[in-house]
Enzyme design. Structure first.
Site, PDB file in Angstrom:
ATOM      1  N   LYS A  92     -37.988 -10.463  19.312  1.00 25.50           N
ATOM      2  CA  LYS A  92     -36.731 -11.143  18.998  1.00 25.50           C
ATOM      3  C   LYS A  92     -36.049 -11.664  20.262  1.00 25.50           C
ATOM      4  O   LYS A  92     -35.371 -12.702  20.232  1.00 25.50           O
ATOM      5  CB  LYS A  92     -35.803 -10.202  18.228  1.00 25.50           C
TER       6      LYS A  92
ATOM      7  N   SER B 254     -32.250 -11.385  16.188  1.00 25.04           N
ATOM      8  CA  SER B 254     -31.627 -10.104  15.799  1.00 25.04           C
ATOM      9  C   SER B 254     -30.840  -9.571  16.984  1.00 25.04           C
ATOM     10  O   SER B 254     -31.167  -9.886  18.147  1.00 25.04           O
ATOM     11  CB  SER B 254     -32.725  -9.102  15.420  1.00 25.04           C
TER      12      SER B 254
ATOM     13  N   TYR C 188     -40.480  -4.996  18.199  1.00 28.50           N
ATOM     14  CA  TYR C 188     -39.631  -5.932  17.451  1.00 28.50           C
ATOM     15  C   TYR C 188     -38.571  -6.545  18.377  1.00 28.50           C
ATOM     16  O   TYR C 188     -38.367  -7.761  18.391  1.00 28.50           O
ATOM     17  CB  TYR C 188     -38.983  -5.171  16.292  1.00 28.50           C
TER      18      TYR C 188
HETATM   19  N1  LIG Z   1     -31.915  -7.226   7.460  1.00 28.95           N
HETATM   20  C1  LIG Z   1     -31.480  -6.997   8.688  1.00 28.95           C
HETATM   21  O1  LIG Z   1     -30.768  -6.012   8.957  1.00 28.95           O
HETATM   22  C2  LIG Z   1     -31.831  -7.975   9.802  1.00 28.95           C
HETATM   23  C3  LIG Z   1     -31.119  -7.856  11.002  1.00 28.95           C
HETATM   24  C4  LIG Z   1     -31.418  -8.729  12.029  1.00 28.95           C
HETATM   25  C5  LIG Z   1     -32.404  -9.687  11.876  1.00 28.95           C
HETATM   26  N2  LIG Z   1     -33.084  -9.766  10.697  1.00 28.95           N
HETATM   27  C6  LIG Z   1     -34.103 -10.798  10.591  1.00 28.95           C
HETATM   28  O2  LIG Z   1     -33.811 -11.610   9.473  1.00 28.95           O
HETATM   29  C7  LIG Z   1     -35.011 -12.204   8.990  1.00 28.95           C
HETATM   30  C8  LIG Z   1     -35.083 -12.031   7.483  1.00 28.95           C
HETATM   31  O3  LIG Z   1     -35.077 -10.637   7.203  1.00 28.95           O
HETATM   32  P1  LIG Z   1     -34.498 -10.056   5.822  1.00 28.95           P
HETATM   33  O4  LIG Z   1     -33.740  -8.840   6.198  1.00 28.95           O
HETATM   34  O5  LIG Z   1     -33.827 -11.125   5.048  1.00 28.95           O
HETATM   35  O6  LIG Z   1     -35.876  -9.594   5.152  1.00 28.95           O
HETATM   36  P2  LIG Z   1     -36.329  -9.500   3.585  1.00 28.95           P
HETATM   37  O7  LIG Z   1     -35.147  -9.320   2.706  1.00 28.95           O
HETATM   38  O8  LIG Z   1     -37.398  -8.480   3.582  1.00 28.95           O
HETATM   39  O9  LIG Z   1     -36.930 -10.953   3.297  1.00 28.95           O
HETATM   40  C9  LIG Z   1     -38.008 -11.387   4.081  1.00 28.95           C
HETATM   41  C10 LIG Z   1     -38.472 -12.718   3.522  1.00 28.95           C
HETATM   42  O10 LIG Z   1     -39.499 -13.231   4.393  1.00 28.95           O
HETATM   43  C11 LIG Z   1     -40.729 -13.325   3.646  1.00 28.95           C
HETATM   44  N3  LIG Z   1     -41.797 -13.029   4.592  1.00 28.95           N
HETATM   45  C12 LIG Z   1     -42.062 -11.864   5.226  1.00 28.95           C
HETATM   46  N4  LIG Z   1     -43.154 -11.991   6.001  1.00 28.95           N
HETATM   47  C13 LIG Z   1     -43.591 -13.272   5.844  1.00 28.95           C
HETATM   48  C14 LIG Z   1     -44.694 -14.004   6.358  1.00 28.95           C
HETATM   49  N5  LIG Z   1     -45.571 -13.450   7.207  1.00 28.95           N
HETATM   50  N6  LIG Z   1     -44.830 -15.293   5.983  1.00 28.95           N
HETATM   51  C15 LIG Z   1     -43.953 -15.877   5.129  1.00 28.95           C
HETATM   52  N7  LIG Z   1     -42.898 -15.220   4.604  1.00 28.95           N
HETATM   53  C16 LIG Z   1     -42.726 -13.933   4.962  1.00 28.95           C
HETATM   54  C17 LIG Z   1     -40.567 -12.349   2.478  1.00 28.95           C
HETATM   55  O11 LIG Z   1     -41.365 -12.668   1.348  1.00 28.95           O
HETATM   56  P3  LIG Z   1     -42.879 -12.095   1.224  1.00 28.95           P
HETATM   57  O12 LIG Z   1     -42.800 -10.618   1.438  1.00 28.95           O
HETATM   58  O13 LIG Z   1     -43.323 -12.480  -0.156  1.00 28.95           O
HETATM   59  O14 LIG Z   1     -43.655 -12.787   2.269  1.00 28.95           O
HETATM   60  C18 LIG Z   1     -39.091 -12.586   2.149  1.00 28.95           C
HETATM   61  O15 LIG Z   1     -38.912 -13.800   1.454  1.00 28.95           O
HETATM   62  C19 LIG Z   1     -36.156 -11.547   9.766  1.00 28.95           C
HETATM   63  O16 LIG Z   1     -36.566 -12.402  10.809  1.00 28.95           O
HETATM   64  C20 LIG Z   1     -35.518 -10.293  10.345  1.00 28.95           C
HETATM   65  O17 LIG Z   1     -36.151  -9.888  11.525  1.00 28.95           O
HETATM   66  C21 LIG Z   1     -32.820  -8.931   9.654  1.00 28.95           C
END
Ligand SMILES: NC(=O)c1ccc[n+]([C@@H]2O[C@H](COP(=O)([O-])OP(=O)(O)OC[C@H]3O[C@@H](n4cnc5c(N)ncnc54)[C@H](OP(=O)(O)O)[C@@H]3O)[C@@H](O)[C@H]2O)c1
Length: 257
Positions: free
Chosen positions: A163, A146, A159
């Site tokens: 990261k 991130s 966090y």
């Molecule tokens: N969205 C942003 O703005 C953003 C920005 C920078 C980085 N990121 C990073 O991108 C990645 C994905 O985030 P996202 O925004 O796509 O989140 P999201 O839409 O909430 O999706 C998260 C996914 O991961 C699964 N998950 C969560 N905890 C888990 C665990 N302990 N074991 C296995 N699966 C798990 C969730 O399903 P379940 O809940 O069923 O487990 C879901 O499939 C993360 O690493 C986050 O830190 C996101």
């Protein structure tokens, strides 16, 4: 290197994606499969896994979902072992969480530990389980970090630390596995509208503040992040390893707003 189409051709390749039922992970599953890979993904909630699997299969994609919590090392290793069969070409450590929003002054050891487990330890465990199956196959491991790894932001301390540590994990794995033909890189998304980040964009004023900070004047989408992951996983990314690829529409590169 071949014609442009072959630069994103993953036919015959096998991929793993953690956190693949929603958001960025699901977009990665869909795009890697659309490029020809056979993709195995996991997430915790079985109903979310089943729904994503059936929707992606209905679109003609070769995907298999498994309920697995990446914070459970034994379960994660078992999922990887069951999915790799006779080799693995691509692994994407995408699952992440921020269970500890708030000032570092109030951060408890338990909250820090939970944050480090999902965002950092799980990626190390994924690497330990997957990389032996990826050696000598021109393989690629991508970890979703991130832009919180690059700058301090009040309330996101635990966090951001996790990261940032992912970037050093990537560089070290790149050093240790390069001679076996495995490339290891990180992608660093800016704000993407997903369930995970809802608090940061559901308020129009907050989303507008972030949008104005970007050079391109728009938020990043899940498909845009997945496109960068696809590039890192195939021939387009063949000279990239140990890198932190920032996918933030220029938010951290310019003085916006
Ligand atoms: N969205 C942003 O703005 C953003 C920005 C920078 C980085 N990121 C990073 O991108 C990645 C994905 O985030 P996202 O925004 O796509 O989140 P999201 O839409 O909430 O999706 C998260 C996914 O991961 C699964 N998950 C969560 N905890 C888990 C665990 N302990 N074991 C296995 N699966 C798990 C969730 O399903 P379940 O809940 O069923 O487990 C879901 O499939 C993360 O690493 C986050 O830190 C996101």
């Amino acid at each position: 290197m071949g014609l442009p189409g072959s630069l994103v051709d993953l036919a015959g390749r096998r991929a793993l994606v953690t956190g693949g039922s929603r958001g960025i992970g699901r977009a990665c599953v869909a795009l890697l499969a659309a490029a020809g890979a056979e993709v195995h993904f996991c997430a915790r909630r079985p109903e979310g896994v089943a729904a994503a699997e059936s929707e992606l299969r209905a679109a003609g994609l070769r995907v298999t979902g498994t309920a697995c919590d990446v914070g459970d090392r034994t379960a994660l290793a078992a999922w990887v072992a069951g999915a790799v069969a006779d080799g693995l070409d691509i692994a994407v450590g995408n699952a992440g969480a921020n269970p500890a929003f708030g000032p570092l002054a109030d951060l408890t050891d338990a909250a820090l530990d939970r944050t480090l487990t999902v965002n950092l330890r799980a990626n190390l465990w994924l690497a330990q389980a997957a990389l032996p199956h990826m050696a000598d196959r021109d393989a690629s491991l991508v970890i979703v970090s991130s832009i919180s790894a690059l700058r301090g932001e009040a309330g996101l301390g635990a966090y951001g630390m996790a990261k940032a540590a992912d970037l050093q994990l990537v560089r070290t794995l790149a050093a240790e596995w390069g001679h076996r033909g495995v490339r290891v890189n990180a992608v660093l998304p800016g704000l993407v509208r997903t369930g995970f980040s809802r608090l940061l964009w559901q308020d129009d004023a907050a989303a507008e503040t972030v949008r104005r900070r970007t050079a391109l004047g728009r938020l990043v989408t899940v498909d845009e992040v997945a496109a960068v992951v696809l590039g890192l996983c195939g021939p387009l990314g063949r000279c990239l390893t140990g890198q932190a690829i920032v996918c933030d529409n220029g938010e951290t590169a310019v003085l916006g707003g």
